[in-house]
Write a protein that holds these residues in place. Structure first.
Motif, short mmCIF file in Angstrom:
data_model
loop_
_atom_site.label_atom_id
_atom_site.label_comp_id
_atom_site.label_asym_id
_atom_site.label_seq_id
_atom_site.Cartn_x
_atom_site.Cartn_y
_atom_site.Cartn_z
N GLY A 51 0.79 -1.22 0.00
CA GLY A 51 0.00 0.00 0.00
C GLY A 51 0.82 1.26 0.00
O GLY A 51 0.27 2.36 -0.14
N ASP A 52 2.14 1.14 0.14
CA ASP A 52 2.99 2.33 0.12
C ASP A 52 2.99 2.99 -1.26
O ASP A 52 3.10 4.22 -1.36
N THR A 78 -1.51 2.66 -3.35
CA THR A 78 -2.15 3.20 -2.15
C THR A 78 -3.54 2.59 -1.94
O THR A 78 -4.15 2.07 -2.88
N PRO A 79 -4.06 2.66 -0.71
CA PRO A 79 -5.41 2.13 -0.44
C PRO A 79 -6.47 2.74 -1.36
O PRO A 79 -7.45 2.06 -1.71
N GLN A 80 -6.28 3.99 -1.75
CA GLN A 80 -7.24 4.64 -2.66
C GLN A 80 -7.07 4.15 -4.10
O GLN A 80 -8.04 4.05 -4.85
N ARG A 139 -5.79 1.15 -5.08
CA ARG A 139 -6.00 -0.29 -5.24
C ARG A 139 -7.36 -0.63 -5.87
O ARG A 139 -7.42 -1.38 -6.85
N ASP A 165 5.96 -3.34 -4.46
CA ASP A 165 4.62 -3.37 -3.88
C ASP A 165 3.80 -4.37 -4.69
O ASP A 165 4.23 -4.84 -5.75
N ILE A 211 -0.59 -5.97 -5.36
CA ILE A 211 -2.03 -6.00 -5.07
C ILE A 211 -2.50 -7.43 -5.29
O ILE A 211 -2.27 -8.00 -6.35
#
Length: 211
Positions: A108-109, A112-114, A116, A203, A205
């Motif tokens: 998530g670095d 990012t959560p937004q 994804r 990173d 997902i």
């Protein structure tokens, strides 16, 4: 597919004016991957919120590349005719230093959560298209990672025993653009961001491929 690197330039058509205007949506295109300009996605358009989420991801990508570049320049220069052993030594030295510089890295670095859910929706649109089943089959033909390799960790070395998968152009053109230092790859049903020179998973997902 030829392994060519693409350039970090997230095409979002953001127009944040002094008056506080919202970002405009990215244009959609129905043209084929080979003919569609790099400035247009195959799926879209993006909502202002989606565009902003990917813009933030683009900032994180740029920060990572800046760090990578700074560390890589600190290493001894490789000879013009470097041996495989010298290349491997340089790669592992870069990997070690990048991992140390990102000691607190976590999923998530960068994705990012937004960003994804936006990435997942963009990929879902591609795989739901008329060529979706064929695209997934072409990925899975190469994507034979053992279960142990599919247990990914951010800031870890890409498994040496797992071959790199090719990424169809329809997928590449849908995702934010990358520099030559980074590539998208699939491991199991996860999309990873691979630091090519350091052989490092920057990173990832999970659960991005349709079942």
């Amino acid at each position: 597919m030829a392994s060519s690197y693409v350039v970090v330039s997230l095409v979002l058509a953001l127009s944040a004016c002094a008056g506080g205007d919202k970002p405009t949506a990215s244009p959609a295109t129905t043209r084929s991957p080979s003919s569609a300009p790099a400035t247009e996605r195959l799926v879209g358009p993006l909502s202002p919120a989606d565009a902003q989420a990917l813009a933030t991801m683009n900032d994180r990508l740029r920060d990572y590349v800046d760090l990578h570049t700074k560390i890589e320049r600190s290493l001894p220069k490789m000879p013009k005719e470097a041996t495989p052993q010298q290349i491997d030594k340089n790669q592992r030295a870069l990997e070690k230093l990048v991992r140390e510089a990102r000691a607190t890295a976590k999923p998530g670095d960068i994705f990012t959560p937004q960003a994804r859910p936006v990435i997942k929706r963009l990929l879902a649109s591609v795989f739901a298209g008329p060529d979706g089943k064929q695209l997934k089959a072409s990925i899975m033909d190469e994507n034979q990672a053992p279960p142990s390799a599919a247990k990914l960790t951010a800031n870890s070395r890409y498994p040496d025993s797992v071959p790199l998968t090719s990424i169809p152009p329809q997928v590449l053109q849908t995702l934010p653009k990358l520099t030559e230092d980074l590539e998208y790859r699939f491991v199991g049903d996860s999309l990873i961001l691979l630091d090519v020179h350091a052989h490092l998973i920057a990173d990832f997902i999970e659960d991005v491929l349709p079942q």
